[in-house]
Design a protein around this motif. Structure first.
Motif, mmCIF file in Angstrom:
data_model
loop_
_atom_site.group_PDB
_atom_site.id
_atom_site.type_symbol
_atom_site.label_atom_id
_atom_site.label_comp_id
_atom_site.label_asym_id
_atom_site.label_seq_id
_atom_site.Cartn_x
_atom_site.Cartn_y
_atom_site.Cartn_z
ATOM 1 N N GLN A 84 -3.140 -3.131 -8.606
ATOM 2 C CA GLN A 84 -4.388 -3.157 -7.844
ATOM 3 C C GLN A 84 -4.126 -3.349 -6.354
ATOM 4 O O GLN A 84 -4.919 -2.912 -5.519
ATOM 5 N N ARG A 85 -3.003 -3.987 -6.016
ATOM 6 C CA ARG A 85 -2.640 -4.176 -4.611
ATOM 7 C C ARG A 85 -1.744 -3.056 -4.077
ATOM 8 O O ARG A 85 -1.366 -3.058 -2.909
ATOM 9 N N GLY A 86 -1.420 -2.099 -4.949
ATOM 10 C CA GLY A 86 -0.454 -1.066 -4.592
ATOM 11 C C GLY A 86 -0.893 -0.188 -3.432
ATOM 12 O O GLY A 86 -0.085 0.138 -2.551
ATOM 13 N N ALA A 87 -2.152 0.212 -3.410
ATOM 14 C CA ALA A 87 -2.615 1.106 -2.344
ATOM 15 C C ALA A 87 -2.528 0.428 -0.986
ATOM 16 O O ALA A 87 -2.137 1.053 0.012
ATOM 17 N N ALA A 88 -2.897 -0.856 -0.931
ATOM 18 C CA ALA A 88 -2.866 -1.569 0.354
ATOM 19 C C ALA A 88 -1.443 -1.656 0.893
ATOM 20 O O ALA A 88 -1.202 -1.424 2.090
ATOM 21 N N LEU A 89 -0.473 -1.962 0.033
ATOM 22 C CA LEU A 89 0.920 -2.055 0.479
ATOM 23 C C LEU A 89 1.482 -0.683 0.843
ATOM 24 O O LEU A 89 2.219 -0.540 1.824
ATOM 25 N N THR A 90 1.118 0.326 0.060
ATOM 26 C CA THR A 90 1.576 1.683 0.349
ATOM 27 C C THR A 90 1.104 2.139 1.718
ATOM 28 O O THR A 90 1.870 2.703 2.511
ATOM 29 N N ALA A 91 -0.178 1.902 1.996
ATOM 30 C CA ALA A 91 -0.742 2.316 3.278
ATOM 31 C C ALA A 91 -0.170 1.483 4.424
ATOM 32 O O ALA A 91 0.199 2.021 5.480
ATOM 33 N N ARG A 92 -0.065 0.182 4.211
ATOM 34 C CA ARG A 92 0.411 -0.703 5.278
ATOM 35 C C ARG A 92 1.831 -0.341 5.716
ATOM 36 O O ARG A 92 2.141 -0.324 6.920
ATOM 37 N N TYR A 93 2.690 -0.040 4.762
ATOM 38 C CA TYR A 93 4.093 0.205 5.083
ATOM 39 C C TYR A 93 4.475 1.692 5.073
ATOM 40 O O TYR A 93 5.646 2.021 5.243
ATOM 41 N N GLY A 94 3.497 2.555 4.875
ATOM 42 C CA GLY A 94 3.785 3.985 4.942
ATOM 43 C C GLY A 94 4.816 4.450 3.941
ATOM 44 O O GLY A 94 5.684 5.272 4.261
ATOM 45 N N LEU A 95 4.719 3.984 2.705
ATOM 46 C CA LEU A 95 5.754 4.282 1.723
ATOM 47 C C LEU A 95 5.844 5.772 1.396
ATOM 48 O O LEU A 95 6.905 6.259 0.987
ATOM 49 N N GLU A 150 -5.345 21.139 3.834
ATOM 50 C CA GLU A 150 -6.374 20.417 4.587
ATOM 51 C C GLU A 150 -7.133 19.443 3.702
ATOM 52 O O GLU A 150 -7.552 18.379 4.154
ATOM 53 N N ARG A 151 -7.285 19.782 2.440
ATOM 54 C CA ARG A 151 -8.023 18.923 1.513
ATOM 55 C C ARG A 151 -7.208 17.702 1.088
ATOM 56 O O ARG A 151 -7.704 16.577 1.114
ATOM 57 N N ALA A 152 -5.949 17.915 0.684
ATOM 58 C CA ALA A 152 -5.206 16.853 0.010
ATOM 59 C C ALA A 152 -4.270 16.056 0.911
ATOM 60 O O ALA A 152 -4.130 14.836 0.735
ATOM 61 N N LEU A 153 -3.616 16.720 1.863
ATOM 62 C CA LEU A 153 -2.572 16.012 2.621
ATOM 63 C C LEU A 153 -3.072 14.791 3.382
ATOM 64 O O LEU A 153 -2.384 13.761 3.396
ATOM 65 N N PRO A 154 -4.241 14.850 4.028
ATOM 66 C CA PRO A 154 -4.695 13.633 4.721
ATOM 67 C C PRO A 154 -4.839 12.441 3.784
ATOM 68 O O PRO A 154 -4.675 11.286 4.213
ATOM 69 N N HIS A 155 -5.133 12.693 2.509
ATOM 70 C CA HIS A 155 -5.252 11.607 1.532
ATOM 71 C C HIS A 155 -3.882 11.153 1.034
ATOM 72 O O HIS A 155 -3.600 9.950 0.934
ATOM 73 N N LEU A 156 -3.011 12.097 0.707
ATOM 74 C CA LEU A 156 -1.697 11.749 0.183
ATOM 75 C C LEU A 156 -0.857 10.990 1.212
ATOM 76 O O LEU A 156 -0.040 10.139 0.842
ATOM 77 N N LEU A 157 -1.074 11.283 2.495
ATOM 78 C CA LEU A 157 -0.276 10.681 3.564
ATOM 79 C C LEU A 157 -1.063 9.652 4.349
ATOM 80 O O LEU A 157 -0.660 9.265 5.454
ATOM 81 N N SER A 158 -2.139 9.160 3.774
ATOM 82 C CA SER A 158 -3.008 8.235 4.499
ATOM 83 C C SER A 158 -2.360 6.856 4.666
ATOM 84 O O SER A 158 -1.634 6.379 3.783
ATOM 85 N N ARG A 159 -2.644 6.224 5.800
ATOM 86 C CA ARG A 159 -2.276 4.828 6.022
ATOM 87 C C ARG A 159 -3.500 3.919 5.923
ATOM 88 O O ARG A 159 -3.477 2.777 6.387
ATOM 89 N N ASP A 160 -4.534 4.426 5.291
ATOM 90 C CA ASP A 160 -5.746 3.648 5.025
ATOM 91 C C ASP A 160 -5.918 3.577 3.508
ATOM 92 O O ASP A 160 -6.105 4.605 2.854
ATOM 93 N N PRO A 161 -5.857 2.381 2.911
ATOM 94 C CA PRO A 161 -5.947 2.305 1.448
ATOM 95 C C PRO A 161 -7.259 2.853 0.899
ATOM 96 O O PRO A 161 -7.313 3.277 -0.261
ATOM 97 N N ALA A 162 -8.317 2.862 1.709
ATOM 98 C CA ALA A 162 -9.604 3.368 1.242
ATOM 99 C C ALA A 162 -9.595 4.876 1.039
ATOM 100 O O ALA A 162 -10.403 5.409 0.275
ATOM 101 N N THR A 163 -8.705 5.575 1.719
ATOM 102 C CA THR A 163 -8.662 7.035 1.607
ATOM 103 C C THR A 163 -7.370 7.547 0.966
ATOM 104 O O THR A 163 -7.193 8.754 0.809
ATOM 105 N N LEU A 164 -6.468 6.643 0.590
ATOM 106 C CA LEU A 164 -5.191 7.042 -0.008
ATOM 107 C C LEU A 164 -5.398 7.614 -1.403
ATOM 108 O O LEU A 164 -6.146 7.056 -2.212
ATOM 109 N N TRP A 165 -4.723 8.720 -1.692
ATOM 110 C CA TRP A 165 -4.733 9.306 -3.031
ATOM 111 C C TRP A 165 -3.344 9.199 -3.656
ATOM 112 O O TRP A 165 -2.321 9.249 -2.974
ATOM 113 N N LEU A 166 -3.357 9.078 -4.982
ATOM 114 C CA LEU A 166 -2.153 9.256 -5.789
ATOM 115 C C LEU A 166 -2.227 10.609 -6.475
ATOM 116 O O LEU A 166 -3.313 11.061 -6.858
ATOM 117 N N SER A 167 -1.059 11.231 -6.650
ATOM 118 C CA SER A 167 -1.013 12.508 -7.355
ATOM 119 C C SER A 167 -0.166 12.394 -8.602
ATOM 120 O O SER A 167 0.882 11.739 -8.597
#
Length: 551
Positions: A84-95, A150-167
């Protein structure tokens, strides 16, 4: 009062990692290193806290709830608190993002994978969907499909957990497995030009993600891999309901149990072709260098965790009148494992350098072909090595290494995924043969020779090991079955030899620039255990042993 043995304790896993810190000092420009060190230090602290807390926390696993209280099908997957905390850490550190950003140019991948290496064990394998997200971003960029980019990359590479996507990466089916040419999922085109997918996916490790890339055969297309198409789908429709997806169950696995791996059916899932509705396997090829590199880096992270715990415990535990670390055989055993890890580390992070150079157009003429050979080599060797080191770590703790709530057995169970995911050892060894068939062994030997030139010597027989590999290839080139039967030994010989050349280069630098002889000691021990693993067993004997064995 009865004696109670103190448990191993980890410190900051960045500050305490001599191998990582020396490598980054050598490989990165000073400004790049300085700009990322704060994040690495925080990730190192987080890795230590996560381990030390995990020993006092009850383990948890994902839970599939298929029906709500009123009988509606919901297929809800409840994930663990760490996830549940994964998105926040992923976005914060740009994993994921750090590997695609232009700030550090060709060093972006090394920056990214240093972060992944530190975070992996603390993530409960949240890094698995991150690897697939990274692979999906890479494949979409390579496809040139501007609408999906244009649709997916901004989400896959987001540094905002609210907009981050997993694939997800939904390729595995009961009929196919590694042989994706047997994929049975069907893509049907309706009268409005829209595609709908129908079929069963046997392993889907990111079913909680927002999108997936998946293979399917357009209805009426002939059999075989060339007729498959690569499709992009989003897992939910505009109302938040599953997009023609039914989750049958979560897998009951040996390890990686926090990771929700599902079996599912696609029952009219809306999807869009990534490219033309053929040659889908070619479109997923750009993923492989990325996801296999993630696998190798995460295998390294497991080795590092195992060794950190084993060394700390050996300094705490007394037996037969002195600490374990002072017992000659135990000390030699740990040193041998550390040497293998240090060689593997140099190979894997060299692959991250190559990947970064190739992706940014900063590569030398041989780099692309070298990456094509070294990526499967690094993945297959580190996958097997992680299992071996995890097993030795259990043994190094004695009976405590067999007790579940010490956390040590989980390292071994989880390590077994590395030789399986993204291609088994045999699949990758055959892939190495294909790469050598296309590019030859000369690129590998030239690159190793350049590394040895930087090291200033070849005291440990790297060139002779590579000559042995070349001679073996020539001797078996006319007999395909013999070539394939020895592919593992060839791959391990190439991996160990190239890693030794890399370690020699690093050891010479460390001694010259830092007065540090640890890497020289690691090289001596590693080479003493042999670089050549060529298999000269007779095909007839192998056939007799397997064909005539009693059931």
């Amino acid at each position: 009062m009865d004696f109670v043995q103190t448990a191993p304790v980890l410190g900051n896993q960045y500050r305490d990692d001599r191998v990582l810190r020396a490598y980054l000092e050598r490989a990165l420009p000073r400004a790049v290193h300085a700009s990322i060190e704060g994040d690495l230090d925080e990730l190192g602290a987080h890795a230590a806290v996560a381990w030390n807390e995990a020993r006092t926390r009850m383990p948890s696993e994902p839970v599939l709830t298929q029906w709500d209280a009123w009988g509606a099908r919901i297929d809800h997957v409840g994930i663990t608190p760490v996830w549940q905390r994964g998105a926040a850490l992923t976005a914060r550190y740009g994993l994921v993002a750090a590997g695609h950003e232009t700030t550090h140019g060709a060093h972006a991948r090394t920056d990214q994978f240093a972060r992944v290496y530190l975070h992996h064990i603390a993530s409960e394998f949240y890094t698995c969907p991150l690897a697939m997200s990274d692979g999906a971003a890479t494949a979409l960029k390579a496809s040139g499909n501007s609408a999906l980019i244009e649709r997916a990359l901004p989400h896959l590479l987001s540094r905002d957990p609210a907009t981050l996507w997993l694939s997800g990466q939904w390729m595995t089916e009961t009929a196919g497995g590694s042989d994706v040419g047997d994929t049975e999922t069907i893509a049907r085109l309706d009268g409005d030009g829209r595609w709908w997918l129908y079929g069963r996916k046997w392993f889907t490790s990111a079913v909680v993600g927002e999108m997936a890339l998946t293979l399917a055969r357009p209805e009426g297309a002939p059999g075989g891999a060339d007729s498959l198409a690569l499709f992009y789908l989003e897992t939910r429709d505009a109302t938040g309901r599953w997009n023609g997806i039914r989750i049958d169950r979560l897998k009951d696995k040996l390890g990686t149990r926090e990771l929700p791996t599902a079996e599912l059916h696609l029952d009219g899932a809306y999807a869009e072709p990534v490219g033309e509705a053929v040659h889908g396997v070619r479109l997923i090829a750009p993923m492989l260098n990325v996801t296999r590199t993630w696998n190798a880096v995460c295998a390294l992270a497991t080795m590092r965790r195992c060794l950190a715990l084993a060394f700390d415990y050996a300094r705490r535990r007394h037996a037969f009148g002195r600490r374990l670390i002072e017992q000659p055989l135990h000390r030699a055993t740990l040193a041998a494992l550390q040497a293998e890890f240090e060689a593997a580390f140099q190979l894997v992070f060299f692959v991250t350098e190559l990947l970064g150079r190739v992706e940014t157009g900063a590569s030398a003429s041989d780099d692309k072909a070298l990456l094509r050979v070294l990526t499967p080599l690094a993945k297959l060797w580190t996958g097997k090595l992680a299992v071996r080191i995890a097993s030795e770590t259990c043994e190094a703790f004695g009976g405590a290494g067999y007790i579940e709530n010490t956390g040590i057995p989980q390292l071994l169970r989880d390590a077994q995924v590395y030789p399986i995911w993204e291609g088994t050892t045999n699949v990758l060894a055959l892939d190495v043969l294909r790469a050598l068939g296309a590019n030859g062994i000369d690129g590998v030997t030239r690159a190793a020779g350049a590394l040895l030139g930087e090291a200033g010597s070849d005291r440990h027989g790297v060139r002779s090991a590579l000559d042995a590999a070349r001679n073996w290839l020539v001797a078996h080139s006319a007999h395909r079955d013999a070539l394939e039967s020895g592919a593992r030994g060839l791959a391990l010989t190439l991996a160990r030899s190239f890693a030794a050349a890399l370690l020699a280069r690093h050891a010479a630098w460390a001694e010259r620039e830092r007065g540090d002889t640890h890497a020289q000691a690691a090289l001596a021990i590693f080479a003493a255990h042999g670089l050549v693993r060529l298999d000269s067993s007779a095909m007839d004997a192998a056939a007799a042993l397997t064909d005539n064995c009693a059931p």
